[in-house]
Write a protein that holds these residues in place. Sequence first.
Motif, PDB file in Angstrom:
ATOM      1  N   LEU A 176      -7.905  -1.282   5.188  1.00  0.00           N
ATOM      2  CA  LEU A 176      -8.450  -1.224   6.546  1.00  0.00           C
ATOM      3  C   LEU A 176      -7.496  -1.879   7.545  1.00  0.00           C
ATOM      4  O   LEU A 176      -7.331  -1.380   8.669  1.00  0.00           O
ATOM      5  CB  LEU A 176      -9.818  -1.892   6.588  1.00  0.00           C
ATOM      6  CG  LEU A 176     -10.911  -1.211   5.756  1.00  0.00           C
ATOM      7  CD1 LEU A 176     -12.203  -2.019   5.810  1.00  0.00           C
ATOM      8  CD2 LEU A 176     -11.148   0.220   6.226  1.00  0.00           C
ATOM      9  N   VAL A 177      -6.848  -2.966   7.152  1.00  0.00           N
ATOM     10  CA  VAL A 177      -5.854  -3.592   8.025  1.00  0.00           C
ATOM     11  C   VAL A 177      -4.707  -2.623   8.297  1.00  0.00           C
ATOM     12  O   VAL A 177      -4.230  -2.509   9.438  1.00  0.00           O
ATOM     13  CB  VAL A 177      -5.318  -4.897   7.383  1.00  0.00           C
ATOM     14  CG1 VAL A 177      -4.087  -5.406   8.128  1.00  0.00           C
ATOM     15  CG2 VAL A 177      -6.405  -5.961   7.391  1.00  0.00           C
ATOM     16  N   SER A 178      -4.279  -1.897   7.275  1.00  0.00           N
ATOM     17  CA  SER A 178      -3.185  -0.936   7.449  1.00  0.00           C
ATOM     18  C   SER A 178      -3.573   0.193   8.395  1.00  0.00           C
ATOM     19  O   SER A 178      -2.718   0.856   8.973  1.00  0.00           O
ATOM     20  CB  SER A 178      -2.761  -0.349   6.097  1.00  0.00           C
ATOM     21  OG  SER A 178      -3.714   0.581   5.597  1.00  0.00           O
ATOM     22  N   ILE A 231       0.848  -1.191   0.000  1.00  0.00           N
ATOM     23  CA  ILE A 231       0.000   0.000   0.000  1.00  0.00           C
ATOM     24  C   ILE A 231       0.883   1.240   0.000  1.00  0.00           C
ATOM     25  O   ILE A 231       1.782   1.377   0.823  1.00  0.00           O
ATOM     26  CB  ILE A 231      -0.932   0.010   1.229  1.00  0.00           C
ATOM     27  CG1 ILE A 231      -1.836  -1.216   1.198  1.00  0.00           C
ATOM     28  CG2 ILE A 231      -1.767   1.288   1.267  1.00  0.00           C
ATOM     29  CD1 ILE A 231      -2.696  -1.381   2.422  1.00  0.00           C
ATOM     30  N   GLU A 232       0.604   2.128  -0.929  1.00  0.00           N
ATOM     31  CA  GLU A 232       1.409   3.344  -1.078  1.00  0.00           C
ATOM     32  C   GLU A 232       0.478   4.550  -1.187  1.00  0.00           C
ATOM     33  O   GLU A 232      -0.453   4.554  -2.004  1.00  0.00           O
ATOM     34  CB  GLU A 232       2.272   3.233  -2.337  1.00  0.00           C
ATOM     35  CG  GLU A 232       3.128   4.454  -2.619  1.00  0.00           C
ATOM     36  CD  GLU A 232       3.914   4.304  -3.908  1.00  0.00           C
ATOM     37  OE1 GLU A 232       4.458   5.320  -4.382  1.00  0.00           O
ATOM     38  OE2 GLU A 232       3.978   3.174  -4.447  1.00  0.00           O
ATOM     39  N   GLU A 233       0.721   5.574  -0.377  1.00  0.00           N
ATOM     40  CA  GLU A 233      -0.113   6.768  -0.428  1.00  0.00           C
ATOM     41  C   GLU A 233       0.154   7.539  -1.714  1.00  0.00           C
ATOM     42  O   GLU A 233       1.288   7.662  -2.168  1.00  0.00           O
ATOM     43  CB  GLU A 233       0.177   7.660   0.777  1.00  0.00           C
ATOM     44  CG  GLU A 233      -0.723   8.885   0.858  1.00  0.00           C
ATOM     45  CD  GLU A 233      -0.515   9.682   2.130  1.00  0.00           C
ATOM     46  OE1 GLU A 233      -0.908  10.866   2.137  1.00  0.00           O
ATOM     47  OE2 GLU A 233       0.030   9.121   3.104  1.00  0.00           O
ATOM     48  N   ILE A 234      -0.919   8.018  -2.327  1.00  0.00           N
ATOM     49  CA  ILE A 234      -0.809   8.832  -3.538  1.00  0.00           C
ATOM     50  C   ILE A 234      -0.805  10.297  -3.130  1.00  0.00           C
ATOM     51  O   ILE A 234      -1.769  10.786  -2.532  1.00  0.00           O
ATOM     52  CB  ILE A 234      -1.980   8.551  -4.498  1.00  0.00           C
ATOM     53  CG1 ILE A 234      -1.913   7.110  -5.003  1.00  0.00           C
ATOM     54  CG2 ILE A 234      -1.963   9.521  -5.673  1.00  0.00           C
ATOM     55  CD1 ILE A 234      -3.100   6.712  -5.838  1.00  0.00           C
ATOM     56  N   ARG A 235       0.249  10.960  -3.450  1.00  0.00           N
ATOM     57  CA  ARG A 235       0.362  12.384  -3.095  1.00  0.00           C
ATOM     58  C   ARG A 235       0.006  13.237  -4.316  1.00  0.00           C
ATOM     59  O   ARG A 235       0.830  13.461  -5.194  1.00  0.00           O
ATOM     60  CB  ARG A 235       1.783  12.694  -2.606  1.00  0.00           C
ATOM     61  CG  ARG A 235       2.170  11.884  -1.366  1.00  0.00           C
ATOM     62  CD  ARG A 235       3.504  12.310  -0.786  1.00  0.00           C
ATOM     63  NE  ARG A 235       3.835  11.531   0.387  1.00  0.00           N
ATOM     64  CZ  ARG A 235       3.392  11.777   1.610  1.00  0.00           C
ATOM     65  NH1 ARG A 235       2.569  12.797   1.805  1.00  0.00           N
ATOM     66  NH2 ARG A 235       3.739  11.017   2.640  1.00  0.00           N
ATOM     67  N   VAL A 275      -4.835   5.960  -1.860  1.00  0.00           N
ATOM     68  CA  VAL A 275      -3.723   5.024  -1.915  1.00  0.00           C
ATOM     69  C   VAL A 275      -3.784   4.214  -3.202  1.00  0.00           C
ATOM     70  O   VAL A 275      -4.821   4.118  -3.865  1.00  0.00           O
ATOM     71  CB  VAL A 275      -3.744   4.038  -0.720  1.00  0.00           C
ATOM     72  CG1 VAL A 275      -3.562   4.776   0.582  1.00  0.00           C
ATOM     73  CG2 VAL A 275      -5.039   3.233  -0.702  1.00  0.00           C
ATOM     74  N   LYS A 276      -2.640   3.657  -3.556  1.00  0.00           N
ATOM     75  CA  LYS A 276      -2.647   2.619  -4.577  1.00  0.00           C
ATOM     76  C   LYS A 276      -2.225   1.328  -3.897  1.00  0.00           C
ATOM     77  O   LYS A 276      -1.327   1.295  -3.055  1.00  0.00           O
ATOM     78  CB  LYS A 276      -1.747   2.957  -5.763  1.00  0.00           C
ATOM     79  CG  LYS A 276      -0.253   3.005  -5.513  1.00  0.00           C
ATOM     80  CD  LYS A 276       0.457   3.268  -6.833  1.00  0.00           C
ATOM     81  CE  LYS A 276       1.966   3.312  -6.672  1.00  0.00           C
ATOM     82  NZ  LYS A 276       2.669   3.564  -7.941  1.00  0.00           N
TER      83      LYS A 276
END
Length: 280
Positions: free
Chosen positions: A230-232, A122-126, A148-149
Amino acid sequence: MPSDYRILNVFTTPDDLFSGNAVAVFTDAGGLDEETMKRTARQLGTECSFITGKDDEGHATVRFFQPEGASGFAGSASMATAHVVRELDGGEGDVYLAGRKQLIHVIDSGDRWTMLGRSSVIEEIRTEKRFLAGLVGRKIPAIVDPTVKVTFTRSTIVLQLATAQDVRESKIDARLLHQYAMLLHVEPQIYVWAWREDGDVASRMFYGPQGGVLEVAATASGAGRLGEVLVSRGERDQHYRVYQGEDIERPSMIHLDIDADGQVSLGGIVKEVARGQMAL
């Protein structure tokens, strides 16, 4: 020669036979070549599973094809195939299917079939909210941070919106979807979701074949990506119903469970709606 098939709906709602994803399962496809399977899926215009025999362990061997071509793994098709295999074999309990690259475990959960979700990155999209608002045809306050992607084998944009109404009223700009896919190094697909007032989830899944945009009635992979998000965020020991497909008149319901260890599982009701033959 005649080839038997069954049409099943997966992730149906309890009171609607014609809900969920339609899957055609061919029960004796050992004599079919890959080109015939591909053209059959295109002819039917639906996801297809072809049972080609059994492996050395006695597991049914299967091939999955979308109308656009072969796929290595498919949640809806796996559940539909497990439903048929268990009836053909006259057994009970879980079913294992031998795909081309993996053994697929489909769990008997009594009133539904269940599959374990896959771990993801999981990577946040800025990016600015106004760009995302334009992508889904909503105003800026509808966009919830962070976007996120999520990557299994392919990356998908997972975008939380403020309300279930925002999900219902989303309108995806196909040109922007493909532009963003290139900029963010993701597949041209986006999963939008929001919390419903009852604590469950409203969602829609869009993807962009050949430069356009299509919507899917039910997506186990999309719900699985949501589960990983959701787990993250620390969710554990939770059960949600994910509602999707109402906007294309194919309502669906996916059971999304997160256990104490953060393992995501996805379940759904499978119903057979037809049987037939094709001259293959």
